[in-house]
Design an enzyme around this catalytic site. Structure first.
Site, PDB file in Angstrom:
ATOM      1  N   HIS A 198      -7.317 -13.427   0.746  1.00 53.58           N
ATOM      2  CA  HIS A 198      -7.909 -13.866  -0.631  1.00 53.58           C
ATOM      3  C   HIS A 198      -7.812 -15.496  -0.729  1.00 53.58           C
ATOM      4  O   HIS A 198      -8.536 -16.044  -1.515  1.00 53.58           O
ATOM      5  CB  HIS A 198      -7.326 -13.180  -1.742  1.00 53.58           C
ATOM      6  CG  HIS A 198      -7.494 -11.601  -1.901  1.00 53.58           C
ATOM      7  ND1 HIS A 198      -6.827 -10.701  -1.104  1.00 53.58           N
ATOM      8  CD2 HIS A 198      -8.813 -11.414  -2.340  1.00 53.58           C
ATOM      9  CE1 HIS A 198      -7.479  -9.782  -1.330  1.00 53.58           C
ATOM     10  NE2 HIS A 198      -8.613  -9.911  -2.044  1.00 53.58           N
ATOM     11  N   ARG A 305     -13.702 -10.435  -9.737  1.00 48.89           N
ATOM     12  CA  ARG A 305     -12.453  -9.946  -9.278  1.00 48.89           C
ATOM     13  C   ARG A 305     -11.628 -10.373 -10.586  1.00 48.89           C
ATOM     14  O   ARG A 305     -11.050 -11.556 -10.484  1.00 48.89           O
ATOM     15  CB  ARG A 305     -11.898 -10.692  -8.093  1.00 48.89           C
ATOM     16  CG  ARG A 305     -12.439 -10.264  -6.613  1.00 48.89           C
ATOM     17  CD  ARG A 305     -11.873 -11.148  -5.767  1.00 48.89           C
ATOM     18  NE  ARG A 305     -12.273 -10.449  -4.180  1.00 48.89           N
ATOM     19  CZ  ARG A 305     -13.358 -10.713  -3.469  1.00 48.89           C
ATOM     20  NH1 ARG A 305     -14.040 -11.572  -3.939  1.00 48.89           N
ATOM     21  NH2 ARG A 305     -13.372 -10.197  -2.343  1.00 48.89           N
ATOM     22  N   ARG A 341     -14.602  -5.751 -12.082  1.00 49.93           N
ATOM     23  CA  ARG A 341     -13.532  -4.805 -11.121  1.00 49.93           C
ATOM     24  C   ARG A 341     -12.385  -4.878 -12.204  1.00 49.93           C
ATOM     25  O   ARG A 341     -11.765  -5.803 -12.490  1.00 49.93           O
ATOM     26  CB  ARG A 341     -13.644  -5.143  -9.886  1.00 49.93           C
ATOM     27  CG  ARG A 341     -12.600  -4.512  -9.045  1.00 49.93           C
ATOM     28  CD  ARG A 341     -12.413  -4.779  -7.728  1.00 49.93           C
ATOM     29  NE  ARG A 341     -11.777  -5.919  -7.439  1.00 49.93           N
ATOM     30  CZ  ARG A 341     -11.522  -6.319  -6.347  1.00 49.93           C
ATOM     31  NH1 ARG A 341     -12.040  -5.762  -5.300  1.00 49.93           N
ATOM     32  NH2 ARG A 341     -10.755  -7.580  -6.210  1.00 49.93           N
ATOM     33  N   GLU A 440     -13.335   1.525  -0.005  1.00 50.12           N
ATOM     34  CA  GLU A 440     -12.616   0.537   0.725  1.00 50.12           C
ATOM     35  C   GLU A 440     -11.480   1.134   1.382  1.00 50.12           C
ATOM     36  O   GLU A 440     -10.707   0.457   2.216  1.00 50.12           O
ATOM     37  CB  GLU A 440     -11.937  -0.719  -0.050  1.00 50.12           C
ATOM     38  CG  GLU A 440     -11.535  -0.520  -1.354  1.00 50.12           C
ATOM     39  CD  GLU A 440     -11.193  -1.975  -2.171  1.00 50.12           C
ATOM     40  OE1 GLU A 440     -11.164  -2.765  -1.714  1.00 50.12           O
ATOM     41  OE2 GLU A 440     -10.733  -1.669  -3.277  1.00 50.12           O
ATOM     42  N   ASN A 463     -13.723  -5.725   3.165  1.00 47.65           N
ATOM     43  CA  ASN A 463     -12.669  -6.520   3.845  1.00 47.65           C
ATOM     44  C   ASN A 463     -11.491  -5.448   3.834  1.00 47.65           C
ATOM     45  O   ASN A 463     -10.606  -5.605   4.887  1.00 47.65           O
ATOM     46  CB  ASN A 463     -12.234  -7.373   2.634  1.00 47.65           C
ATOM     47  CG  ASN A 463     -13.283  -8.520   2.161  1.00 47.65           C
ATOM     48  OD1 ASN A 463     -14.111  -8.427   2.953  1.00 47.65           O
ATOM     49  ND2 ASN A 463     -13.317  -8.893   1.041  1.00 47.65           N
ATOM     50  N   ASP A 464     -11.298  -4.588   3.114  1.00 46.37           N
ATOM     51  CA  ASP A 464     -10.162  -3.677   3.183  1.00 46.37           C
ATOM     52  C   ASP A 464     -10.736  -2.397   3.653  1.00 46.37           C
ATOM     53  O   ASP A 464      -9.940  -1.766   4.641  1.00 46.37           O
ATOM     54  CB  ASP A 464      -9.770  -2.952   1.577  1.00 46.37           C
ATOM     55  CG  ASP A 464      -8.987  -4.122   1.179  1.00 46.37           C
ATOM     56  OD1 ASP A 464      -8.210  -4.591   1.562  1.00 46.37           O
ATOM     57  OD2 ASP A 464      -9.290  -4.545  -0.314  1.00 46.37           O
ATOM     58  N   ARG A 474      -5.548  -7.505   7.170  1.00 42.72           N
ATOM     59  CA  ARG A 474      -6.505  -8.762   6.980  1.00 42.72           C
ATOM     60  C   ARG A 474      -6.132 -10.058   7.046  1.00 42.72           C
ATOM     61  O   ARG A 474      -6.697 -11.097   7.203  1.00 42.72           O
ATOM     62  CB  ARG A 474      -7.318  -8.465   5.933  1.00 42.72           C
ATOM     63  CG  ARG A 474      -6.924  -8.659   4.452  1.00 42.72           C
ATOM     64  CD  ARG A 474      -7.619  -7.842   3.506  1.00 42.72           C
ATOM     65  NE  ARG A 474      -8.356  -8.632   2.706  1.00 42.72           N
ATOM     66  CZ  ARG A 474      -8.974  -8.602   1.464  1.00 42.72           C
ATOM     67  NH1 ARG A 474      -9.121  -7.187   1.027  1.00 42.72           N
ATOM     68  NH2 ARG A 474      -9.701  -9.350   0.890  1.00 42.72           N
ATOM     69  N   CYS A 511     -19.696  -5.410  -1.337  1.00 44.41           N
ATOM     70  CA  CYS A 511     -19.329  -6.462  -1.777  1.00 44.41           C
ATOM     71  C   CYS A 511     -18.156  -7.559  -1.064  1.00 44.41           C
ATOM     72  O   CYS A 511     -17.590  -8.316  -1.222  1.00 44.41           O
ATOM     73  CB  CYS A 511     -18.857  -6.582  -3.180  1.00 44.41           C
ATOM     74  SG  CYS A 511     -17.306  -5.229  -3.318  1.00 44.41           S
TER      75      CYS A 511
HETATM   76  C1  PEP Z   1     -12.967  -5.778  -0.312  1.00 42.63           C
HETATM   77  O1  PEP Z   1     -12.050  -5.400  -0.043  1.00 42.63           O
HETATM   78  O2  PEP Z   1     -13.932  -6.022   0.486  1.00 42.63           O
HETATM   79  C2  PEP Z   1     -13.411  -6.482  -1.608  1.00 42.63           C
HETATM   80  C3  PEP Z   1     -14.245  -6.905  -2.005  1.00 42.63           C
HETATM   81  O3  PEP Z   1     -12.164  -6.599  -2.393  1.00 42.63           O
HETATM   82  P1  PEP Z   1     -11.000  -7.733  -2.100  1.00 42.63           P
HETATM   83  O4  PEP Z   1     -11.385  -8.511  -1.057  1.00 42.63           O
HETATM   84  O5  PEP Z   1     -10.728  -8.282  -3.313  1.00 42.63           O
HETATM   85  O6  PEP Z   1      -9.809  -6.673  -1.803  1.00 42.63           O
HETATM   86 MG    MG Z   2     -10.665  -4.767  -1.422  1.00 39.62          MG
END
Ligand code: PEP
Ligand code: MG
Length: 587
Positions: A198, A305, A341, A440, A463-464, A474, A511
């Site tokens: 993040h 977010r 979200r 995710e 991402n998750d 990650r 996303c």
């Molecule tokens: C993701 O997990 O792809 C996502 C968009 O949420 P975050 O990156 O905030 O976990």
């Molecule tokens: Mg996520």
């Protein structure tokens, strides 16, 4: 810029695009010294009072923390704070700090810091393992006290320089990044972290060039060395030669010109060459990004977010204050949709509240909807705020970290209760507000068909989804080479998700950072994704890429991708199509 020292290149991972030039400021690990300044005799009582207040505030904080933990986990667990509280009541310590303020005529936080450092040094030098362990408590409590000093005169700043610089740090937390002073920090490089942390995501949305996972130790870098930070290639160039500076300056100009070209597409729709429409929206973390959303040509906000806004201060904002912020988003995005979200605390982000023990595996722990469903009052407060704001524009509600159907039903139940309450209170809201979930976690992807019957949309959080599918943290740069967006299992899970959605007549967005990866755009178009939500910085080039692709060619390619057996095979197929369709956008 000074060019007489030896040019040295330190390689890292590109974290956020952009090039920055300037002197380095290094922040190593551990708690750093506060600013030191001389005080007059008259100021001694003022400084002693500031010290007393900082100690009091810390005591109150720790007391609250202990109560909280006792309630959650029992009296025994609460006792872990006794050692901390004892430090704050230690008479010798209090006397020494007060004496240091008088004798050294230094500001109280520095006097406190110096006394604590002496204590710690002595404790670490002993062979007594009990004392060594207590050093960790003292270290911890000292950091708390230092954070609690009131800074009501402008002599006190944090110890970052007040000239423009490139920040090189061992690590920056997402909240450190969120509060970076943009006027002075031109870019940053960290030893820790990876591209999907993040911290890196925030740097991209704030438009700060960044490098993460620097090789070597930042301790070896000298503060004030001149440097170039190249957020495109992940190179930190110390003491660059005159020739290197010239090349980079040219390069930077060229990139700016290319962006100007892309801006011409702002008003255009995101439609493939064969007429297939995709909605292109923006990811945001802060409301000050809203003007950028408009400028970038986004058709709405695909992901707000909220955790950075909610957890940035000492206290979580209440319903009315939250409603004000969500209304600002709704009004600025109108007539397009903005998807809010709900709180996704935990993981590598800020925890929702202090925990008695650090979680051994925060990414597999108390995160996202798990927090909301155990803190229902907070959850309802956020939902009521979003609903209030929905009267002012087109909003959507999205739940993070959904692992199965039961969580979706439980979360929807709280939405329903919030709606009933608002209705009774005569507070207007949009009863047809769309409700969606992040896909995710692999278990949610596998259940896409069932979940789709309960919601209005999916947004794939790649991402998750990647991290949970291939079991690669990650933010851990040791295993970053195993974090593969094009892993066949990830792509098949995405395909299951899209099919589950289409079969039930709902739409699917992406996303995660994958949505902004130009080499992967053909694959996402081929999958039949309806919406892509990316950082405003990436948006213009993704629009151009989609407008250069043919949906039917991409879905043809998809058949081959779904049969492919390895990540490089899949990446090659998508990249080839990208090369053929928009070579000028790829580096
Ligand atoms: C993701 O997990 O792809 C996502 C968009 O949420 P975050 O990156 O905030 O976990
Ligand atoms: Mg996520």
């Amino acid at each position: 810029m000074q060019v007489n020292e030896q040019e040295t290149i330190i390689q890292g991972t590109p974290g956020s695009p952009g090039i920055a030039f300037g002197p380095v400021h290094v922040e190593a690990r551990g708690f750093s010294a506060p600013d030191v300044y001389e005080i007059s005799k008259d100021e001694i009582p003022v400084e002693q009072e500031r010290f007393r207040q900082a100690m009091e505030k810390t005591k109150t904080e720790l007391d609250q923390l202990r109560h909280h933990i006792e309630k959650l986990s029992g009296e025994e667990e609460g006792k872990i704070f006794d050692a901390h509280l004892m430090v704050l009541e230690d008479r010798t310590l209090l006397d020494r700090v007060n004496q240091a303020i008088v004798e050294r005529r230094q500001n109280s936080e520095y006097a406190f810091y110096a006394v604590m450092q002496n204590f710690l040094e002595a404790m670490r030098r002993t062979n007594d393992s009990y004392l060594k362990e207590r050093a960790a408590d003292i270290d911890d409590v000292s950091q708390r006290v230092l954070r609690n000093f009131q800074h009501d005169d402008d002599r006190h700043k944090n110890n970052r320089p007040d000239h423009q610089h490139i920040l090189v740090a061992y690590d920056l937390s997402p909240s450190d990044t969120a509060s970076i002073d943009r006027k002075h920090v031109l870019g940053f490089a960290t030893e820790q972290g990876s591209v999907n942390s993040h911290t890196a995501i925030l740097a991209r949305s704030l438009g700060i060039p960044a490098i993460v996972g620097l090789e070597g130790s930042v301790i070896d870098i000298q503060t004030l060395s001149d440097c170039i930070l190249d957020g495109y290639t992940g190179k930190l160039i110390l003491n660059p030669s005159a020739e290197t500076v010239r090349i980079y300056q040219e390069n930077s100009e060229q990139k700016k010109r290319a962006r100007k070209e892309l801006e011409k597409l702002r008003e255009e729709k995101t439609t493939t060459t064969d007429g297939h429409r995709i909605t292109l929206s923006a990811n945001i973390e802060f409301t000050n990004e809203l003007p950028l959303v408009k400028e970038s040509g986004a058709e709405g906000v695909g992901l707000f977010r909220t955790e950075f806004y909610l957890l940035e201060g000492r206290e979580m904002p209440g319903e009315i204050e939250q409603a004000r912020v969500y209304t600002e988003v709704a009004e600025s995005t109108r007539p397009n949709q903005a998807i809010i979200r709900t709180l996704d605390a935990g993981g590598d982000k800020i925890p929702a509240e202090p925990l008695a023990h650090p979680e051994p595996n925060p990414f597999l722990g108390w995160r996202g909807i798990r927090v909301s469903l155990t803190r229902k009052a907070l959850f309802k407060e956020q939902l009521r705020a979003i609903l209030r704001a929905s009267a002012h524009g087109k909003l959507g509600i999205m739940f993070p970290m959904i692992s199965g159907l039961r969580e979706v039903l439980a979360a929807k139940e709280v939405v329903k209760r919030s709606m009933d309450e608002l209705h009774k209170e005569n507070i207007p809201f949009d009863p047809k507000i769309e409700i969606g979930v992040m896909i995710e976690i692999p278990s949610a992807a596998m259940m896409a068909g069932e979940i789709a019957r309960e919601v209005d949309f999916f947004s794939i959080g790649t991402n998750d989804l990647i991290q949970y599918t291939v079991a690669v943290d990650r933010v851990n740069h040791y295993v970053a080479h195993l974090y593969k967006p094009t892993h066949p299992a990830v792509i098949r899970l995405m395909d299951i998700t899209v099919r589950g959605a289409k079969d039930n007549g709902i739409w699917t967005g992406v996303c995660g950072e994958m949505a902004g990866d130009l080499a992967i755009t053909p694959l996402l178009v081929g999958l039949g994704i309806d919406e892509l939500s990316v950082s405003t910085y990436k948006l213009p080039s993704i629009k151009k890429a989609v407008r250069s692709l043919s949906q039917s060619e991409c879905s043809e390619m998809m058949k081959e991708i779904l049969r492919a057996r390895s990540s490089p095979d899949i990446a090659a197929l998508s990249e080839n199509m990208a090369q053929l369709s928009y070579p000028e956008l790829l580096d």
